[in-house]
Design a protein around this motif. Structure first.
Motif, PDB file in Angstrom:
ATOM      1  N   ARG A  71       0.836  -1.206   0.000  1.00  0.00           N
ATOM      2  CA  ARG A  71       0.000   0.000   0.000  1.00  0.00           C
ATOM      3  C   ARG A  71       0.870   1.255   0.000  1.00  0.00           C
ATOM      4  O   ARG A  71       0.502   2.270  -0.600  1.00  0.00           O
ATOM      5  N   ARG A 128       1.774   1.842  -3.561  1.00  0.00           N
ATOM      6  CA  ARG A 128       0.629   2.274  -4.343  1.00  0.00           C
ATOM      7  C   ARG A 128       0.262   3.723  -4.028  1.00  0.00           C
ATOM      8  O   ARG A 128      -0.010   4.527  -4.939  1.00  0.00           O
ATOM      9  N   VAL A 129       0.260   4.072  -2.746  1.00  0.00           N
ATOM     10  CA  VAL A 129      -0.090   5.442  -2.370  1.00  0.00           C
ATOM     11  C   VAL A 129       0.947   6.428  -2.900  1.00  0.00           C
ATOM     12  O   VAL A 129       0.597   7.537  -3.329  1.00  0.00           O
ATOM     13  N   CYS A 130       2.220   6.042  -2.875  1.00  0.00           N
ATOM     14  CA  CYS A 130       3.262   6.928  -3.420  1.00  0.00           C
ATOM     15  C   CYS A 130       2.992   7.244  -4.886  1.00  0.00           C
ATOM     16  O   CYS A 130       3.114   8.395  -5.319  1.00  0.00           O
ATOM     17  N   ARG A 131       2.601   6.226  -5.648  1.00  0.00           N
ATOM     18  CA  ARG A 131       2.297   6.451  -7.069  1.00  0.00           C
ATOM     19  C   ARG A 131       1.042   7.316  -7.221  1.00  0.00           C
ATOM     20  O   ARG A 131       1.017   8.277  -8.007  1.00  0.00           O
ATOM     21  N   ASP A 132      -0.004   6.992  -6.430  1.00  0.00           N
ATOM     22  CA  ASP A 132      -1.267   7.720  -6.567  1.00  0.00           C
ATOM     23  C   ASP A 132      -1.138   9.180  -6.147  1.00  0.00           C
ATOM     24  O   ASP A 132      -1.761  10.065  -6.750  1.00  0.00           O
ATOM     25  N   GLU A 133      -0.342   9.443  -5.093  1.00  0.00           N
ATOM     26  CA  GLU A 133      -0.212  10.800  -4.559  1.00  0.00           C
ATOM     27  C   GLU A 133       0.892  11.604  -5.238  1.00  0.00           C
ATOM     28  O   GLU A 133       1.017  12.809  -4.995  1.00  0.00           O
ATOM     29  N   GLY A 134       1.694  10.942  -6.053  1.00  0.00           N
ATOM     30  CA  GLY A 134       2.790  11.646  -6.712  1.00  0.00           C
ATOM     31  C   GLY A 134       3.949  11.964  -5.791  1.00  0.00           C
ATOM     32  O   GLY A 134       4.709  12.901  -6.040  1.00  0.00           O
ATOM     33  N   TRP A 135       4.082  11.202  -4.712  1.00  0.00           N
ATOM     34  CA  TRP A 135       5.223  11.393  -3.828  1.00  0.00           C
ATOM     35  C   TRP A 135       6.481  10.885  -4.532  1.00  0.00           C
ATOM     36  O   TRP A 135       6.416  10.030  -5.417  1.00  0.00           O
TER      37      TRP A 135
END
Length: 317
Positions: A255, A258-265
């Motif tokens: 997760r 995935r969140v890094c990709r979704d949030e653009g981090w």
């Protein structure tokens, strides 16, 4: 927080120290590197000082209300809180055992024997119960500091040079107390430097990096090792990651990616692994410790290492 710490603090606050015997000990620590050896000297004190030391405990602990929080490497220095820790998990056991030798310990006979002290401990005891109050000697209460700054006293209608008085400075606030098997920490920074917790953080860091290497979700652990080095702030961060243990869940790591990709981090992810880079090292460590949070009120994202789970309505019912 279990109830035993709260019960022990309640008992300490309710204890009348007036009839308790009081002894004063200076602590010497050697060598310069761990593992340390602690030696103690008995120091004779008069009844007036005994009463003053008991007043210090009363003012600092017994007359105040505190929240209790379990000690963690990531705790901030407590203000209106006391951090708690099992007394047997620290170097204090060595000091306690040395003091326990009682009259087998030498008595301080000269001011010179006090000058190189690392800390002092006040022991209050009665009917087999013991309260230890620890204060690390620093630049403010060092007897050497008193001599260097040329402190003067006004006695018998005249100024007296401190060198003639062979002064030993004490602080009205103690760094931590040990009572009934629990350490109650008032100054986290002084506690950690006194009780060799830097070595504990280094050990936690080594263990964590070994786990990271075996789990293979990072491209390379060596850049982390080089980044952390001997830096106490970075060591504390790794120790906090180890204690929290979020990384040990494959679901958490999946997760996180995935969140890094979704949030653009800015973490780089290639081939199912996080690429460890110096420029994103701080972000990587924050995310491994779950330090990036989102407010449910305004959807703001912010970084915070102070995390306390909020009970959900109806939880535990």
């Amino acid at each position: 927080m279990s109830g035993k710490e709260a019960q022990r603090l309640k008992k300490l606050k309710a204890t009348d120290l007036a009839p308790w015997a009081t002894s004063f000990w200076v602590v010497h620590r050697k060598p310069a590197q761990a593992p340390f050896v602690y030696n103690v000297l008995r120091v004779s004190i008069d009844k007036k000082l005994e009463r003053r030391l008991k007043r210090y405990v009363k003012a600092q602990v017994q007359d105040r209300e505190f929240r209790l929080e379990p000690y963690d490497f990531s705790n901030a220095d407590p203000g209106e809180s006391l951090l708690t820790l099992d007394a047997d998990t620290t170097d204090f056991t060595k000091v306690r055992d040395a003091i326990g030798q009682g009259f087998d310990n030498p008595r301080a006979k000269s001011h010179a024997e006090l000058l190189g002290s690392f800390a002092y401990v006040v022991l209050f005891e009665k009917d087999g119960e013991h309260l230890y109050a620890w204060s690390k000697i620093n630049t403010l209460n060092s007897p050497r500091k008193a001599v260097r700054t040329k402190t003067l006293y006004f006695q018998d209608q005249k100024l007296v040079d401190v060198e003639d008085e062979e002064v030993f400075m004490i602080d009205p606030r103690f760094d931590f107390f040990v009572f009934a098997g629990t350490t109650f920490i008032a100054s986290k920074s002084a506690f950690e430097s006194s009780m060799n917790f830097r070595e504990g953080m280094k050990a936690k860091s080594r263990e964590l990096l070994e786990e990271f290497a075996s789990m293979a979700f990072l491209s390379d652990v060596e850049p982390i090792r080089a980044y952390v080095g001997e830096n106490q702030h970075h060591l504390r961060k790794l120790a906090a990651i180890k204690n929290a243990g979020y990384y040990s869940s494959p679901t958490y790591i999946e997760r996180l990616m995935r969140v890094c990709r979704d949030e653009g981090w800015n973490l780089k992810i290639e081939g199912g692994k996080i690429v460890v880079e110096e420029e994103t090292m701080d972000l990587l460590l924050k995310l491994l410790n779950n330090d990036r949070l989102r407010s449910p009120i305004n959807d703001e994202v912010f970084d915070s290492s102070a995390k306390k789970a909020v009970s959900q309505p109806g939880a535990g019912a």
